[in-house]
Motif scaffolding. Structure first.
Motif, PDB file in Angstrom:
ATOM      1  N   LYS A  64       3.219  12.181  -2.688  1.00 57.80           N
ATOM      2  CA  LYS A  64       2.350  12.126  -3.759  1.00 57.80           C
ATOM      3  C   LYS A  64       1.768  10.725  -4.102  1.00 57.80           C
ATOM      4  O   LYS A  64       0.744  10.634  -4.792  1.00 57.80           O
ATOM      5  CB  LYS A  64       3.220  12.419  -4.992  1.00 57.80           C
ATOM      6  CG  LYS A  64       3.709  13.866  -4.979  1.00 57.80           C
ATOM      7  CD  LYS A  64       4.518  14.302  -6.193  1.00 57.80           C
ATOM      8  CE  LYS A  64       4.741  15.845  -6.021  1.00 57.80           C
ATOM      9  NZ  LYS A  64       5.425  16.182  -7.408  1.00 57.80           N
ATOM     10  N   ASN A  65       2.292   9.560  -3.502  1.00 56.76           N
ATOM     11  CA  ASN A  65       1.988   8.339  -3.543  1.00 56.76           C
ATOM     12  C   ASN A  65       1.466   7.766  -2.380  1.00 56.76           C
ATOM     13  O   ASN A  65       1.077   6.508  -2.104  1.00 56.76           O
ATOM     14  CB  ASN A  65       3.047   7.418  -3.796  1.00 56.76           C
ATOM     15  CG  ASN A  65       3.483   7.759  -5.373  1.00 56.76           C
ATOM     16  OD1 ASN A  65       2.815   8.151  -6.269  1.00 56.76           O
ATOM     17  ND2 ASN A  65       4.653   7.646  -5.637  1.00 56.76           N
ATOM     18  N   GLY A  66       0.998   8.618  -1.261  1.00 57.99           N
ATOM     19  CA  GLY A  66       0.492   7.943  -0.051  1.00 57.99           C
ATOM     20  C   GLY A  66      -0.900   7.998  -0.022  1.00 57.99           C
ATOM     21  O   GLY A  66      -1.528   8.013  -1.108  1.00 57.99           O
ATOM     22  N   ASP A  67      -1.419   7.956   1.081  1.00 55.23           N
ATOM     23  CA  ASP A  67      -2.899   7.766   1.457  1.00 55.23           C
ATOM     24  C   ASP A  67      -3.546   9.089   0.686  1.00 55.23           C
ATOM     25  O   ASP A  67      -2.910  10.154   0.763  1.00 55.23           O
ATOM     26  CB  ASP A  67      -3.161   7.931   2.817  1.00 55.23           C
ATOM     27  CG  ASP A  67      -2.970   6.424   3.331  1.00 55.23           C
ATOM     28  OD1 ASP A  67      -2.854   5.627   2.607  1.00 55.23           O
ATOM     29  OD2 ASP A  67      -2.966   6.328   4.708  1.00 55.23           O
ATOM     30  N   ARG A  68      -4.671   8.856   0.388  1.00 55.88           N
ATOM     31  CA  ARG A  68      -5.298  10.022  -0.324  1.00 55.88           C
ATOM     32  C   ARG A  68      -6.957   9.657  -0.499  1.00 55.88           C
ATOM     33  O   ARG A  68      -7.160   8.620  -0.542  1.00 55.88           O
ATOM     34  CB  ARG A  68      -4.855  10.435  -1.805  1.00 55.88           C
ATOM     35  CG  ARG A  68      -5.322   9.446  -2.787  1.00 55.88           C
ATOM     36  CD  ARG A  68      -4.961   9.710  -4.193  1.00 55.88           C
ATOM     37  NE  ARG A  68      -5.309   8.972  -5.257  1.00 55.88           N
ATOM     38  CZ  ARG A  68      -5.481   9.327  -6.317  1.00 55.88           C
ATOM     39  NH1 ARG A  68      -5.051  10.483  -6.935  1.00 55.88           N
ATOM     40  NH2 ARG A  68      -5.994   8.557  -7.273  1.00 55.88           N
ATOM     41  N   THR A  69      -7.857  10.689  -0.550  1.00 57.16           N
ATOM     42  CA  THR A  69      -9.164  10.428  -0.448  1.00 57.16           C
ATOM     43  C   THR A  69      -9.622  11.344  -1.697  1.00 57.16           C
ATOM     44  O   THR A  69      -9.165  12.490  -1.855  1.00 57.16           O
ATOM     45  CB  THR A  69      -9.853  11.097   0.822  1.00 57.16           C
ATOM     46  OG1 THR A  69      -9.182  10.473   2.030  1.00 57.16           O
ATOM     47  CG2 THR A  69     -11.380  11.183   0.910  1.00 57.16           C
TER      48      THR A  69
END
Length: 155
Positions: A135-140
């Motif tokens: 949930k708090n990792g890399d995202r685009t």
């Protein structure tokens, strides 16, 4: 997201193939895997459905499988692809040799999800792409491009 129709050597029935843009790999041929009818509501008047495509690559001692989601929606009266995003990666990488002549392999898998954001830009909800379970990792974030009439990443 170009569709190609080719003939199967086994039964002469058409097989649909798609050309997809794979990040860092260029254009690749992918085969349809399944339809995805999750609730992809792009705005109050526009829903989308997904087509999952798979691409496999073999190489000495291993291989990889990539799965992509192409979202389709009716935009200005025409069905068109509006997003292409990776949803699954499996890599089987050949490792060191064992004394008995067999080979070790390192296997990596990543699963990604698409989530509709409550934020809107240009009349369409943003779409958040991230690794499943992080949930708090890399995202685009994909945002609607009104000129191109499709989603583009903010990277």
């Amino acid at each position: 997201y170009t569709a190609l129709n080719t003939l199967s050597l086994h039964d002469a029935l058409p097989i649909w193939q798609f050309v997809v843009q794979i990040p860092d790999s260029g254009l690749q041929i992918a085969l349809p895997a399944r339809l995805d009818f999750a609730a992809y509501r792009l705005n109050d008047k526009t829903d989308a459905f997904g087509l999952r495509l798979q691409n496999t690559v073999g190489y000495a001692g291993g291989g990889s499988l990539e799965e992509f989601m192409v979202l389709f929606a009716v935009i200005e009266g025409r069905l068109k692809p509006v997003l292409n995003a990776n949803t699954f990666t499996l890599e089987n990488i050949a490792g060191s040799w064992n004394k008995d002549g067999t080979r070790r392999h390192d296997v990596y898998t990543d699963t990604y999800i698409l989530k509709m954001s409550p934020q809107q830009h240009n009349g369409f909800y943003d779409i958040i792409w991230r690794m499943k379970g992080m949930k708090n990792g890399d995202r685009t974030i994909y945002r609607w491009d009104a000129e191109k009439q499709e989603y583009g990443s903010l990277e």
